[in-house]
Design a protein around this motif. Structure first.
Motif, PDB file in Angstrom:
ATOM      1  N   ASP A   4       0.823  -1.210   0.000  1.00  0.00           N
ATOM      2  CA  ASP A   4       0.000   0.000   0.000  1.00  0.00           C
ATOM      3  C   ASP A   4       0.858   1.262   0.000  1.00  0.00           C
ATOM      4  N   SER A   5       0.186   2.393   0.115  1.00  0.00           N
ATOM      5  CA  SER A   5       0.885   3.689   0.010  1.00  0.00           C
ATOM      6  C   SER A   5       1.876   3.903   1.145  1.00  0.00           C
ATOM      7  N   LYS A   6       1.707   3.176   2.254  1.00  0.00           N
ATOM      8  CA  LYS A   6       2.646   3.265   3.374  1.00  0.00           C
ATOM      9  C   LYS A   6       3.719   2.191   3.284  1.00  0.00           C
ATOM     10  N   LYS A   7       3.804   1.532   2.136  1.00  0.00           N
ATOM     11  CA  LYS A   7       4.826   0.519   1.828  1.00  0.00           C
ATOM     12  C   LYS A   7       4.622  -0.779   2.613  1.00  0.00           C
ATOM     13  N   PHE A   8       3.462  -0.963   3.191  1.00  0.00           N
ATOM     14  CA  PHE A   8       3.182  -2.178   3.926  1.00  0.00           C
ATOM     15  C   PHE A   8       2.836  -3.296   2.953  1.00  0.00           C
ATOM     16  N   LEU A   9       3.548  -4.419   3.053  1.00  0.00           N
ATOM     17  CA  LEU A   9       3.357  -5.559   2.158  1.00  0.00           C
ATOM     18  C   LEU A   9       2.458  -6.588   2.814  1.00  0.00           C
ATOM     19  N   LYS A  10       1.425  -7.011   2.083  1.00  0.00           N
ATOM     20  CA  LYS A  10       0.508  -7.998   2.644  1.00  0.00           C
ATOM     21  C   LYS A  10       0.205  -9.059   1.594  1.00  0.00           C
ATOM     22  N   ILE A  11       0.225 -10.301   2.008  1.00  0.00           N
ATOM     23  CA  ILE A  11      -0.027 -11.377   1.065  1.00  0.00           C
ATOM     24  C   ILE A  11      -1.494 -11.376   0.655  1.00  0.00           C
ATOM     25  N   MET A  12      -1.724 -11.713  -0.607  1.00  0.00           N
ATOM     26  CA  MET A  12      -3.088 -11.844  -1.105  1.00  0.00           C
ATOM     27  C   MET A  12      -3.389 -13.319  -1.407  1.00  0.00           C
ATOM     28  N   PHE A  13      -2.576 -13.893  -2.258  1.00  0.00           N
ATOM     29  CA  PHE A  13      -2.806 -15.269  -2.700  1.00  0.00           C
ATOM     30  C   PHE A  13      -1.490 -16.014  -2.810  1.00  0.00           C
ATOM     31  N   SER A  14      -1.620 -17.354  -2.747  1.00  0.00           N
ATOM     32  CA  SER A  14      -0.475 -18.197  -3.039  1.00  0.00           C
ATOM     33  C   SER A  14      -0.958 -19.465  -3.720  1.00  0.00           C
ATOM     34  N   TYR A  15      -0.182 -19.912  -4.707  1.00  0.00           N
ATOM     35  CA  TYR A  15      -0.466 -21.152  -5.409  1.00  0.00           C
ATOM     36  C   TYR A  15       0.747 -22.070  -5.290  1.00  0.00           C
ATOM     37  N   ASN A  16       0.487 -23.336  -5.077  1.00  0.00           N
ATOM     38  CA  ASN A  16       1.544 -24.335  -5.060  1.00  0.00           C
ATOM     39  C   ASN A  16       1.203 -25.393  -6.114  1.00  0.00           C
ATOM     40  N   ASN A  17       2.064 -25.493  -7.130  1.00  0.00           N
ATOM     41  CA  ASN A  17       1.775 -26.425  -8.222  1.00  0.00           C
ATOM     42  C   ASN A  17       0.357 -26.247  -8.769  1.00  0.00           C
ATOM     43  N   LYS A  18       0.008 -25.025  -9.031  1.00  0.00           N
ATOM     44  CA  LYS A  18      -1.271 -24.619  -9.625  1.00  0.00           C
ATOM     45  C   LYS A  18      -2.455 -24.731  -8.665  1.00  0.00           C
ATOM     46  N   GLU A  19      -2.203 -25.102  -7.427  1.00  0.00           N
ATOM     47  CA  GLU A  19      -3.303 -25.244  -6.479  1.00  0.00           C
ATOM     48  C   GLU A  19      -3.300 -24.082  -5.490  1.00  0.00           C
ATOM     49  N   LEU A  20      -4.432 -23.455  -5.284  1.00  0.00           N
ATOM     50  CA  LEU A  20      -4.548 -22.336  -4.356  1.00  0.00           C
ATOM     51  C   LEU A  20      -4.334 -22.807  -2.930  1.00  0.00           C
ATOM     52  N   ILE A  21      -3.365 -22.209  -2.227  1.00  0.00           N
ATOM     53  CA  ILE A  21      -3.119 -22.608  -0.844  1.00  0.00           C
ATOM     54  C   ILE A  21      -3.283 -21.460   0.143  1.00  0.00           C
ATOM     55  N   ILE A  22      -3.233 -20.239  -0.343  1.00  0.00           N
ATOM     56  CA  ILE A  22      -3.496 -19.088   0.519  1.00  0.00           C
ATOM     57  C   ILE A  22      -4.477 -18.177  -0.199  1.00  0.00           C
ATOM     58  N   ASN A  23      -5.528 -17.808   0.514  1.00  0.00           N
ATOM     59  CA  ASN A  23      -6.478 -16.844  -0.008  1.00  0.00           C
ATOM     60  C   ASN A  23      -6.849 -15.958   1.181  1.00  0.00           C
ATOM     61  N   GLU A  24      -6.107 -14.854   1.307  1.00  0.00           N
ATOM     62  CA  GLU A  24      -6.353 -13.976   2.437  1.00  0.00           C
ATOM     63  C   GLU A  24      -7.683 -13.243   2.230  1.00  0.00           C
ATOM     64  N   THR A  25      -8.018 -12.396   3.177  1.00  0.00           N
ATOM     65  CA  THR A  25      -9.290 -11.684   3.080  1.00  0.00           C
ATOM     66  C   THR A  25      -9.186 -10.634   1.993  1.00  0.00           C
ATOM     67  N   VAL A  26      -9.459 -11.058   0.786  1.00  0.00           N
ATOM     68  CA  VAL A  26      -9.348 -10.195  -0.382  1.00  0.00           C
ATOM     69  C   VAL A  26     -10.721 -10.158  -1.050  1.00  0.00           C
ATOM     70  N   PRO A  27     -11.196  -8.974  -1.489  1.00  0.00           N
ATOM     71  CA  PRO A  27     -12.504  -8.927  -2.171  1.00  0.00           C
ATOM     72  C   PRO A  27     -12.548  -9.906  -3.332  1.00  0.00           C
ATOM     73  N   ASN A  28     -13.701 -10.482  -3.574  1.00  0.00           N
ATOM     74  CA  ASN A  28     -13.776 -11.466  -4.659  1.00  0.00           C
ATOM     75  C   ASN A  28     -13.735 -10.829  -6.039  1.00  0.00           C
ATOM     76  N   ARG A  29     -13.547  -9.501  -6.086  1.00  0.00           N
ATOM     77  CA  ARG A  29     -13.259  -8.857  -7.375  1.00  0.00           C
ATOM     78  C   ARG A  29     -11.861  -9.257  -7.878  1.00  0.00           C
ATOM     79  N   PHE A  30     -11.037  -9.749  -6.954  1.00  0.00           N
ATOM     80  CA  PHE A  30      -9.683 -10.181  -7.304  1.00  0.00           C
ATOM     81  C   PHE A  30      -9.719 -11.685  -7.563  1.00  0.00           C
ATOM     82  N   SER A  31      -9.296 -12.090  -8.730  1.00  0.00           N
ATOM     83  CA  SER A  31      -9.295 -13.523  -9.026  1.00  0.00           C
ATOM     84  C   SER A  31      -7.943 -13.923  -9.613  1.00  0.00           C
TER      85      SER A  31
END
Lengths: 114, 114
Positions: B38-65
């Motif tokens: 963000d504008s304050k340079k804070f880094l936050k994870i959104m998603f992670s995939y391992n071998n094409k499989e979703l393993i992390i899905n943080e609280t992100v609006p479902n507008r993000f896919s």
């Protein structure tokens, strides 16, 4: 919730000065700890990491960090900074054993004056 | 050779539009991530995939896919862009999803929503 705090938001030093950037995390279990650096206009790069063993770890470009478990700290140090060390420094902790998720601190801007 | 490459580097668009950011890694890593800075340079994870499989899905609006067609690619599609989506989006990869697997970051995509 787990978090990482970097106490210094903006540090200004002259060349040859010593550097110490503070990092504390809140998590009572096993952690892996990282410091990343972002030079102007570049991507984040790994500076050093702690997994286990010797709590004093050495990284690239003369940087080192010390893990003090009792203080939940992982401070970054360099005895003598150079102008080229001007960058953003991010502390990060990994607590999950199987997702690779990193929790980052808010970063510290280091400005080294020639 | 760029290890983790993102396109585009800059993206300026209007509210309500749909846009995509692409990421590719040539390191042979199994795991890929999207982080938001963000504008304050804070880094936050959104998603992670391992071998094409979703393993992390943080609280992100479902507008993000996110979409991972293969383990070398992880794209991010954003629908109905909002002003608050303005940020720098970093793609990253790591050899595995293990806790001790350091991340390799791309150069970031600066998204500006007007």
């Amino acid at each position: 919730a787990q978090s990482v705090s970097q106490h210094n938001h903006h540090v200004i030093l002259s060349e040859a000065a010593s550097l110490e950037l503070g990092c504390n995390y809140s998590y009572g279990g096993t952690v892996n700890l990282f410091w990343y650096v972002q030079y102007p206009g570049q991507h984040l790069q790994l500076l050093l990491k702690y997994f286990s063993g010797d709590p004093l770890v050495k990284g690239i470009k003369g940087f080192e960090a010390e893990f003090i478990k009792s203080k939940f700290s992982f401070n970054l140090r360099k005895p003598s900074v150079q102008w080229s060390d001007t960058a953003e420094y991010f502390c990060a902790v990994s607590i999950s054993s199987n997702t690779g998720k990193l929790i980052f601190g808010q970063g510290t801007t280091l400005q080294v004056k020639p | 050779d760029t290890a983790v490459s993102q396109t585009p580097k800059y993206l300026v668009t209007q509210m309500g539009n749909d846009k995509s950011i692409k990421c590719e890694q040539n390191l042979g890593h199994d795991t890929m991530y999207w982080y938001k800075q963000d504008s304050k340079k804070f880094l936050k994870i959104m998603f992670s995939y391992n071998n094409k499989e979703l393993i992390i899905n943080e609280t992100v609006p479902n507008r993000f896919s996110p979409k991972s067609p293969d383990k070398a690619h992880l794209n991010l599609h954003i629908n109905s862009l909002e002003l608050g989506d303005s940020a720098v989006y970093f793609c990253a990869s790591s050899p595995t999803a293990e806790r001790d697997s350091p991340l390799h970051f791309g150069n970031g995509t600066r998204l500006t929503v007007t």
